[in-house]
Scaffold this motif. Structure first.
Motif, PDB file in Angstrom:
ATOM      1  N   UNK A 174      49.145  13.138  82.251  1.00  0.00           N
ATOM      2  CA  UNK A 174      50.448  13.788  82.455  1.00  0.00           C
ATOM      3  C   UNK A 174      51.536  13.159  81.596  1.00  0.00           C
ATOM      4  N   UNK A 175      51.358  11.897  81.226  1.00  0.00           N
ATOM      5  CA  UNK A 175      52.384  11.239  80.416  1.00  0.00           C
ATOM      6  C   UNK A 175      52.379  11.740  78.981  1.00  0.00           C
ATOM      7  N   UNK A 176      51.323  12.450  78.563  1.00  0.00           N
ATOM      8  CA  UNK A 176      51.284  13.049  77.234  1.00  0.00           C
ATOM      9  C   UNK A 176      51.791  14.484  77.233  1.00  0.00           C
ATOM     10  N   UNK A 177      52.076  15.028  78.406  1.00  0.00           N
ATOM     11  CA  UNK A 177      52.610  16.386  78.495  1.00  0.00           C
ATOM     12  C   UNK A 177      54.104  16.383  78.142  1.00  0.00           C
ATOM     13  N   UNK A 178      54.550  17.293  77.272  1.00  0.00           N
ATOM     14  CA  UNK A 178      55.982  17.358  76.945  1.00  0.00           C
ATOM     15  C   UNK A 178      56.869  17.611  78.161  1.00  0.00           C
TER      16      UNK A 178
END
Length: 277
Positions: free
Chosen positions: A108-112
């Protein structure tokens, strides 16, 4: 017994890991279990939980293939497409047949979108995980991620949430929002937190036991040893320290605890949170 509840593997010839780049050049290569095994033995680790490193079916399938060959692997935290709740059950069935499925994770931390975890299809999919007794690993890099984890813990009290990397404490700074939100999560009995990925934090990207102690002490205060678990985060952790040093740092942080409390962090919590055999 010692359980490392956060170990990664990847094979760049057979999988795609978009986050691997020259920025993390030392780990931008293939890492197999055979490379980790002697380091784990030297550190006294008995079992490991493999954790997804890409949002692909190929990455998860590769982990289950390793688990089928190695008794060292106690469980796999895999990936499914949480945006497709109508097919999540089918994907979970596939992984359950493949091996020791214990949980699901999404990067989720790579989701914009920092509110990705609040999307309605994701929530529906997570409800399926709760029904099946599976955990969900949350990578809380932003305070917003932890805020959504608090809301999720309330909305789905049957879902076990595992906060990876202790919610990314602001090493070198005041606890601030991180401290408040971890306190909120600590009040939710369906949430545990993982002492993983900590040695790579801080202004210098390398944190010592002294650097980390205030944040780990706060976690011990709000969760207690029976809701904290250890994860080595190999090979990402090698960007800061060799595995032996990562383990030594963890043991130094746990030194004030009683032997029974240390056992909880090093194995008991992992066995319960992931329902390991």
């Amino acid at each position: 017994m010692t359980v490392d509840a956060h170990l990664h593997l990847w094979d760049l010839e057979h999988g795609t890991y978009s986050w691997l780049s020259d920025a993390v050049a030392p780990i931008n290569r293939t890492f197999a279990l055979a490379e980790a095994e002697p380091q784990l033995r030297e550190a006294g680790v008995d079992r490991v939980v493999l954790v997804q490193a890409a949002g692909t079916l190929e990455d998860s399938a590769a982990m289950f293939a390793v688990a089928a060959e190695s008794p060292l692997v106690a469980g796999v935290v895999a990936w499914v497409d949480l945006l497709d709740p109508d097919r999540v059950g089918e994907q979970l069935d596939r992984w359950a047949e493949a091996g020791p499925l214990v949980g699901i994770r999404h990067l989720i931390h790579d989701e914009p979108d920092p509110d990705w975890l609040a999307r309605e299809p994701v929530r529906r999919s997570l409800a399926v995980l709760a029904d099946r007794g599976l955990s969900f690993d949350v990578i809380g890099v932003l305070p917003r991620h932890l805020e959504h984890a608090v809301a999720l813990a309330d909305e789905l009290p049957e879902l076990r949430l595992v906060i990876d990397h202790l919610g990314t404490p602001p090493v070198g700074s005041e606890p601030g929002e991180w401290g408040r939100l971890m306190g909120e999560l600590g009040r939710r009995p369906n949430v545990v937190a993982k002492l993983s990925g900590l040695t790579t934090l801080g202004p210098s990207d390398r944190a010592s036991a002294d650097d980390l102690r205030p944040y780990v002490e706060h976690a011990l205060d709000v969760f207690g040893p029976s809701r904290l678990l250890f994860g080595g985060d190999w090979p990402v952790s090698t960007l800061a320290t060799p595995y032996a040093e990562t383990m030594a740092t963890t043991r130094a942080l746990l030194d004030p605890l009683t032997p029974a409390e240390r056992d909880e962090v090093l194995s008991g919590t992992a066995r319960r949170a992931y329902r390991l055999p």
